[in-house]
Write an enzyme that holds these catalytic residues in place. Structure first.
Site, PDB file in Angstrom:
ATOM      1  N   ARG A 159       0.846  -1.207   0.000  1.00  0.00           N
ATOM      2  CA  ARG A 159       0.000   0.000   0.000  1.00  0.00           C
ATOM      3  C   ARG A 159       0.878   1.252   0.000  1.00  0.00           C
ATOM      4  NH1 ARG A 159      -0.654  -1.072   6.044  1.00  0.00           N
ATOM      5  NH2 ARG A 159       0.704   0.535   6.912  1.00  0.00           N
ATOM      6  N   ASP A 201       6.130  -7.554   0.763  1.00  0.00           N
ATOM      7  CA  ASP A 201       5.546  -7.016   1.997  1.00  0.00           C
ATOM      8  C   ASP A 201       5.442  -8.136   3.005  1.00  0.00           C
ATOM      9  OD1 ASP A 201       3.961  -5.339   3.884  1.00  0.00           O
ATOM     10  OD2 ASP A 201       3.836  -4.028   2.129  1.00  0.00           O
ATOM     11  N   TYR A 229      13.167   7.053  14.574  1.00  0.00           N
ATOM     12  CA  TYR A 229      12.868   7.245  13.149  1.00  0.00           C
ATOM     13  C   TYR A 229      13.893   8.195  12.499  1.00  0.00           C
ATOM     14  CZ  TYR A 229       9.865   8.163   9.046  1.00  0.00           C
ATOM     15  OH  TYR A 229       9.343   8.275   7.772  1.00  0.00           O
TER      16      TYR A 229
HETATM   17  P1  NAP Z   1       2.727   2.728   5.036  1.00  0.00           P
HETATM   18  O1  NAP Z   1       1.470   3.202   4.390  1.00  0.00           O
HETATM   19  O2  NAP Z   1       2.705   2.408   6.490  1.00  0.00           O
HETATM   20  O3  NAP Z   1       3.272   1.473   4.206  1.00  0.00           O
HETATM   21  C1  NAP Z   1       4.455   0.808   4.570  1.00  0.00           C
HETATM   22  C2  NAP Z   1       4.389  -0.627   4.086  1.00  0.00           C
HETATM   23  O4  NAP Z   1       5.616  -1.263   4.503  1.00  0.00           O
HETATM   24  C3  NAP Z   1       3.238  -1.391   4.723  1.00  0.00           C
HETATM   25  O5  NAP Z   1       2.584  -2.203   3.773  1.00  0.00           O
HETATM   26  C4  NAP Z   1       3.942  -2.208   5.789  1.00  0.00           C
HETATM   27  O6  NAP Z   1       3.293  -3.390   6.166  1.00  0.00           O
HETATM   28  C5  NAP Z   1       5.264  -2.504   5.084  1.00  0.00           C
HETATM   29  N1  NAP Z   1       6.239  -3.003   6.048  1.00  0.00           N
HETATM   30  C6  NAP Z   1       6.448  -2.564   7.315  1.00  0.00           C
HETATM   31  N2  NAP Z   1       7.355  -3.336   7.909  1.00  0.00           N
HETATM   32  C7  NAP Z   1       7.734  -4.283   7.016  1.00  0.00           C
HETATM   33  C8  NAP Z   1       8.630  -5.376   7.066  1.00  0.00           C
HETATM   34  N3  NAP Z   1       9.325  -5.657   8.164  1.00  0.00           N
HETATM   35  N4  NAP Z   1       8.780  -6.149   5.966  1.00  0.00           N
HETATM   36  C9  NAP Z   1       8.058  -5.907   4.840  1.00  0.00           C
HETATM   37  N5  NAP Z   1       7.190  -4.877   4.742  1.00  0.00           N
HETATM   38  C10 NAP Z   1       7.015  -4.074   5.824  1.00  0.00           C
HETATM   39  O7  NAP Z   1       3.910   3.795   4.861  1.00  0.00           O
HETATM   40  P2  NAP Z   1       4.131   4.928   3.754  1.00  0.00           P
HETATM   41  O8  NAP Z   1       3.594   6.202   4.267  1.00  0.00           O
HETATM   42  O9  NAP Z   1       3.737   4.437   2.416  1.00  0.00           O
HETATM   43  O10 NAP Z   1       5.719   5.054   3.853  1.00  0.00           O
HETATM   44  C11 NAP Z   1       6.613   4.366   3.001  1.00  0.00           C
HETATM   45  C12 NAP Z   1       8.029   4.856   3.271  1.00  0.00           C
HETATM   46  O11 NAP Z   1       8.083   6.279   3.133  1.00  0.00           O
HETATM   47  C13 NAP Z   1       8.520   4.567   4.676  1.00  0.00           C
HETATM   48  O12 NAP Z   1       9.885   4.225   4.649  1.00  0.00           O
HETATM   49  C14 NAP Z   1       8.329   5.885   5.401  1.00  0.00           C
HETATM   50  O13 NAP Z   1       9.192   6.038   6.501  1.00  0.00           O
HETATM   51  C15 NAP Z   1       8.643   6.863   4.292  1.00  0.00           C
HETATM   52  N6  NAP Z   1       8.082   8.206   4.501  1.00  0.00           N
HETATM   53  C16 NAP Z   1       6.737   8.420   4.481  1.00  0.00           C
HETATM   54  C17 NAP Z   1       6.257   9.708   4.664  1.00  0.00           C
HETATM   55  C18 NAP Z   1       4.785  10.025   4.628  1.00  0.00           C
HETATM   56  O14 NAP Z   1       4.438  11.204   4.772  1.00  0.00           O
HETATM   57  N7  NAP Z   1       3.911   9.074   4.424  1.00  0.00           N
HETATM   58  C19 NAP Z   1       7.141  10.764   4.888  1.00  0.00           C
HETATM   59  C20 NAP Z   1       8.494  10.515   4.913  1.00  0.00           C
HETATM   60  C21 NAP Z   1       8.955   9.227   4.703  1.00  0.00           C
HETATM   61  P3  NAP Z   1       2.551  -3.445   7.630  1.00  0.00           P
HETATM   62  O15 NAP Z   1       1.256  -2.744   7.436  1.00  0.00           O
HETATM   63  O16 NAP Z   1       2.404  -4.907   7.863  1.00  0.00           O
HETATM   64  O17 NAP Z   1       3.410  -2.763   8.620  1.00  0.00           O
END
Ligand code: NAP
Length: 467
Positions: free
Chosen positions: A242, A263, A373
């Site tokens: 996602r 994932d 983080y």
């Molecule tokens: P998200 O919606 O929480 O999606 C993260 C995905 O990674 C989830 O499907 C999650 O599965 C999976 N995941 C977590 N732990 C895992 C593991 N050990 N092995 C395999 N998959 C795993 O996050 P997002 O907002 O798309 O963020 C993606 C990246 O962008 C992250 O690195 C985040 O730190 C970075 N980021 C995001 C933002 C923002 O504003 N959204 C800003 C700065 C940086 P589960 O649901 O099972 O945990």
């Protein structure tokens, strides 16, 4: 999660009410609807200017011409000799106009600029014309990388461009326009064309006020075709079920890559749905499992592109942070990347492979409650810097993308006030979409970014955090 203010102020009534209340009206950003094209600027005007030296003008004129742009030079500007000579030498037509009204982009070759006299030429180029820049337009400056300049005056001017870029971004963001600075190192002139294809098109809608450094590309890294630049490449994306990861998988597939989304086993259903939508394959794997790298090599192998996107937050003030939250964030966001890469370097990553890691502006600015983080996301920035030389020796590259506030499940879980502040405190006055990160990752993963190695690109609409 949708941005209700943005949606509301796009209507005529919403705009009027917002105006009466003095509420901000975020601009509607124009994003790419399809993949990279051979002539993405066909039918668009680009106003081109240069400082007296204009060392990069030949590369610029030919790149803009190949992109299909109508290159306009202003009759009101003296000089421009480097641009005119480059065009004559390459038999490329230039259009002459006074203002360049309605131009999609203003591009200025600031290379070889020295001291305040050089900066005055930039003022003369932009100041009278800025109000005519189209909505969602682009300002792009190109300079020599500061470390490659020959004199103190040139070094100073090169650094001055950074402050100029950051300040201008805060002026033109209201109309969805952006400004960026490309710093071209010695021997990197051939990589300008690829960078322009990203920075001057709708693929970079949320990239604002950034400095992109280009260095001499690895042998064989330059592009043959600009259409489907990832055709024939195999890519993996972690955390692809996602949010940002799903969008990265989709955008890589759009550019021709065969994508395997990874994932956690618990996300298998969502992953399967995402992958079948984009014609990719899913692999249920926890990136922290000790044999993750081996499994990737064994079950997929021959990787050209590796995107480390999986990441989590477990926020608490350090004084209250339980050890298992600390360990979990460190291991998922950073430890797993180091382990998987080490394993893939031994077996699994093809020669010329490109790795992209997802950092965060939280790793640049720091946030209370995010020591875990912030440490991981800043660690990534250092990691890609340090590994760049090793990757280049193998014809590849490693880079990071640092998202700002992006509308995903992660940010939807934030309390209302910090969420609204996180969104609005940016020159573009809104959060980004997952596709904005996906576009930047796709650029970094492709030969369009042949000159980019060891860098971190913020994709944040010039978010004021850590700016
Ligand atoms: P998200 O919606 O929480 O999606 C993260 C995905 O990674 C989830 O499907 C999650 O599965 C999976 N995941 C977590 N732990 C895992 C593991 N050990 N092995 C395999 N998959 C795993 O996050 P997002 O907002 O798309 O963020 C993606 C990246 O962008 C992250 O690195 C985040 O730190 C970075 N980021 C995001 C933002 C923002 O504003 N959204 C800003 C700065 C940086 P589960 O649901 O099972 O945990």
């Amino acid at each position: 999660m949708s941005d209700r203010l943005l949606d509301f102020t796009q209507t005529a009534m919403g705009k009027q009410i917002a105006g009466l209340l003095g509420v901000p009206t975020p601009p509607k950003l124009r994003r790419a609807k399809s993949g990279y094209a051979q002539q993405p600027l066909e039918g668009k005007k680009v106003l081109l200017g240069s400082a007296s030296a204009g060392e990069l003008s030949p590369a610029l004129v030919s790149a803009l011409h190949e992109m299909g742009a109508t290159i306009v030079v202003s009759t009101e500007l003296p000089g421009l000799a480097p641009v005119k000579k480059a065009a004559t030498d390459a038999k490329i037509p230039l259009k002459t106009e006074a203002t360049g009204e309605g131009a999609h982009a203003y591009v200025f070759d600031a290379s070889g600029m020295e001291g305040t006299a050089g900066l005055r030429q930039l003022y003369d180029f932009l100041q009278p014309r800025l109000s005519k820049l189209a909505a969602n337009g682009r300002v792009l400056l190109l300079s020599r990388a500061a470390q490659d300049t020959a004199s103190v005056a040139a070094y100073t001017a090169s650094m001055a461009l950074r402050g100029f870029t950051k300040s201008l971004g805060k002026e033109i963001g209201k109309k969805g326009a952006t400004v960026n600075l490309v710093e071209v190192g010695a021997g990197a002139e051939g990589t300008i064309a690829g960078a322009l294809r990203f920075l001057l098109t709708e693929h970079s809608a949320y990239v604002d006020a950034q400095f992109l450094a280009l260095s001499k590309p690895a042998k064989g890294a330059l592009l043959n075709s600009f259409v489907l630049p990832l055709a024939g490449k195999t890519a993996i994306v972690t955390g692809a079920a996602r949010g940002i990861g799903a969008s990265i998988a989709e955008t890589l597939a759009r550019e021709g890559a065969s994508v395997v989304g990874i994932d956690r086993p618990a996300e298998e259903g969502a992953l399967g749905l995402t992958m079948s939508r984009i014609g990719g394959r899913g692999l249920a794997l926890d990136v922290t499992s000790p044999d993750a790298g081996d499994r990737l090599a064994r079950e997929i192998g021959g990787l050209d592109i590796v995107v480390h996107n999986a990441g989590v937050t477990r926020d608490k003030m350090l004084r209250n942070m339980p050890q298992h939250w600390w360990d979990q964030v460190l291991d998922i966001n950073l430890g797993s990347i180091l382990r998987i890469n080490e394993s893939l370097f031994q077996n699994g990553l093809n020669k010329g492979g490109r790795i992209v890691c997802i950092s965060s502006i939280g790793g640049i600015s720091g946030n209370a409650g995010q020591t875990n983080y912030g440490a991981t996301k800043a660690g990534i920035i250092g990691y890609v810097e340090k590994l760049a030389e090793q990757m280049a020796k193998n014809g590849g590259a490693i880079n990071a993308v640092a998202p700002g506030f992006i509308e995903t499940q992660m940010t939807a879980a934030m309390p209302l006030m910090p969420r609204e502040v996180g969104r609005r405190l940016a020159s573009l006055n809104q959060g980004g979409l997952p596709v904005d990160i996906a576009e930047a990752v796709t650029f970094m993963a492709s030969p369009l970014a042949a000159g980019v190695n060891g860098r971190t690109l913020r994709v944040c609409g010039q978010n004021f955090m850590g700016a």
